[in-house]
Write an enzyme that holds these catalytic residues in place. Structure first.
Site, short mmCIF file in Angstrom:
data_model
loop_
_atom_site.label_atom_id
_atom_site.label_comp_id
_atom_site.label_asym_id
_atom_site.label_seq_id
_atom_site.Cartn_x
_atom_site.Cartn_y
_atom_site.Cartn_z
N HIS A 51 115.16 65.16 21.89
CA HIS A 51 115.15 65.29 23.35
C HIS A 51 116.33 64.57 24.01
O HIS A 51 116.69 64.88 25.15
CB HIS A 51 113.81 64.80 23.93
CG HIS A 51 113.65 63.31 23.96
ND1 HIS A 51 112.93 62.61 23.01
CD2 HIS A 51 114.09 62.38 24.84
CE1 HIS A 51 112.94 61.33 23.30
NE2 HIS A 51 113.64 61.16 24.42
N ASP A 82 111.05 65.88 16.86
CA ASP A 82 111.86 65.23 17.89
C ASP A 82 112.97 64.37 17.28
O ASP A 82 113.18 63.23 17.67
CB ASP A 82 110.99 64.38 18.82
CG ASP A 82 111.72 63.99 20.10
OD1 ASP A 82 112.78 64.59 20.38
OD2 ASP A 82 111.27 63.07 20.80
N SER A 183 115.24 55.75 23.52
CA SER A 183 114.95 56.88 22.64
C SER A 183 116.05 57.09 21.61
O SER A 183 117.23 57.15 21.94
CB SER A 183 114.79 58.15 23.47
OG SER A 183 113.67 58.10 24.30
#
Length: 518
Positions: A51, A82, A183
């Site tokens: 993402h 992901d 992230s």
């Protein structure tokens, strides 16, 4: 994480992206920018979250301690877990990146670092096992609130099998804060080995994150992802989906109804994909996977006294990897022959630019989109469409009733040809002149055939209105009345709408993505 070398392997990711306008896919959203974290692994590659680099038009990598930002590109994009694998763009840039990444590690004597330190120049090393509960971890990244590297410490609170990234996956919950920008960053154990990748924080209400709860992608999943990348240099193999649905067997009445003895533990299979024909069947009691016993609530032993939902055993498999199921069937214990797990498509695809694209069709004044749009635009779609979509998403491919996808009417541009059609939008389009619609491409072909027939009729009859035979398009909608257009009027309306709305093409139908094996 006190090692300077380890920190050098952690990089800030700066992304420019242009995404689809899901309701008007002939348009794109304005460019936006975001940041994340990546880290160097062996093979001169960088690992981050999918993402973080989704829909990226430009990716820049800045190593910790450096002022230079290097261009990068996506090698593999794995939406099912992901994760994404990046490389530095350009031969000289790659040389400079890894030289700069290691330039400060020469000892003061001028000698090369010893072997133990030197290996970090080629990437962070991975742990071999899942972390233990209460084990300390350090999450390293570039979260919002500053531009320099940030290290937070926490402990492993839970290991579970949860729904993320539109699929179920093994996850590690920690009590260290994970914020936007974290992230893709590594979580390191006390030995400086990567034990997981930061990727999410959960909310109990929209836009209200829970305090000090973050989630990691375990190193087992990371290794699985990298294995998929190495399996075929040109494609990425999407991970298998659990090929059945089940119900726990804790209820005594349910056990009696299916004649399951008290000595048998497992879960009741309520629906099975046709890919498992000959291995599993509806009504079977699944008692084990390979050598792992399944309990009445669907748990298997993870390690020691820890348990986890049995689905994680299947989600971690490679495509075409074999698995043996133990079942209780017709009063007997049966061990299946080795079954092969395969990717199972859903009628409502999940990942943009992977299994669906910005497809659309303008038919007259009507905007028709594939139902994958619903995943991005659920608000305002209505309860009837939500219920229908949920029902369709529960079906296996052999239950799709001849369909290849779902088509939904989302909008009707104002025009004389549709005057008086005052009705709610967001309805499934089921038929075209009573012909069941297979997918958006099928609907486009039917419409183009009608246009061609009208043109041929006009060519034969010239400009004489008295000789013209009128033809019609009838769109059959779910939970609503049909929409009827006269074909010639709809053709003219379509031309008017394309010009008025500056839409470059009346349709866009994309072929499947060759980069993904399923």
């Amino acid at each position: 994480m006190s090692s300077v070398i380890g920190k050098r392997c952690v990089c800030r990711v700066e992304v420019s992206r242009v995404e689809w306008n899901f309701l008007h896919p002939w348009q794109r959203t304005p460019q936006s920018k975001s940041t994340g974290t990546a880290f160097v692994i062996e093979g001169k590659k960088l690992l981050t979250n999918a993402h973080v680099v989704r829909s990226a038009t430009d990716i820049r990598i800045r190593p910790h301690g450096s002022t230079r930002r290097y261009p990068a590109e996506v090698l593999y994009f794995g939406p099912d877990f992901d994760l994404a694998l990046l490389k530095i763009k350009g031969e000289q840039e790659e040389i400079d990146f890894f030289a700069e990444n290691g330039k400060d590690h020469i000892c003061s004597s001028g000698k090369e670092p010893d072997a133990k330190r030197k290996k970090f120049l080629h990437g962070l090393q991975f742990a071999t096992d899942l972390p233990a509960l209460h084990e300390s971890v350090h999450v390293v990244g570039f979260p919002t609130g500053g531009n320099t590297i940030c290290v937070t410490e926490g402990v492993v609170s839970r290991i579970d099998f949860l729904g993320f990234s539109k699929s179920l996956m093994l996850t590690i919950q920690i009590d260290a804060a994970i914020n936007p920008g974290n992230s893709g960053g590594p979580a390191l154990n006390s030995e400086g080995l990567v034990t997981g990748v930061a990727f999410s924080t959960k909310s109990h209400k929209k836009n209200q994150p829970l305090s000090n709860i973050g989630y990691l992608i375990p190193i087992d999943i990371v290794k699985n992802f990298l294995g998929r990348c190495q399996e075929n240099p040109s494609t990425y193999a999407l991970s298998p989906i659990i090929p059945y649905r089940f119900h726990s067997l804790e209820n005594k009445s349910l056990r009696l109804a299916h004649a399951v003895p008290d000595t048998v533990e497992g879960v009741l299979l309520t629906s099975v994909c046709d890919s498992m024909k000959g291995f599993l069947a509806k009504g079977d009691v699944l008692t084990g996977i390979d050598d792992r016993k399944v309990s009445n609530d669907g748990q298997v032993q993870l390690r020691g006294d820890e348990t986890i939902q049995h689905g994680y055993l299947l989600r971690g498999k490679f495509l075409d990897e074999q698995v043996r199921f133990s079942v209780f069937r017709n009063g007997e214990h049966v061990i299946s022959s080795p079954a092969v797990l395969r990717y199972i498509p859903t009628i409502c695809p999940r990942w943009e630019s992977v299994d669906y694209f910005p497809d659309y069709l303008i038919l007259g004044t009507v905007v028709l989109l594939p139902m994958s749009t619903y995943l991005q635009c659920q608000k305002g779609c209505g309860t009837r469409l939500s219920a229908s979509t949920t029902n369709w998403c529960q079906k296996w491919p052999h239950e799709w009733e001849g369909k290849e996808g779902l088509v939904v009417l989302t909008e009707m541009f104002s025009h004389e040809v549709c005057f008086g059609y005052n009705r709610p939008y967001w309805r499934f389009v089921e038929t075209y002149n009573d012909i069941p619609i297979k997918c958006l491409a099928h609907l486009r072909d039917l419409w183009e055939e009608s246009m061609e027939q009208a043109k041929e009729s006009d060519d034969r009859n010239g400009d004489s209105n008295s000789a013209k035979t009128f033809s019609f398009v009838r769109l059959g909608l779910e939970h609503s009345d049909d929409i009827v257009f006269e074909v010639r009027a709809a053709i003219q309306a379509q031309a008017d709408i394309l010009k008025q709305q500056h839409i470059p093409c009346p349709s866009n139908i994309t072929q499947s993505n060759p980069r993904y094996k399923s």
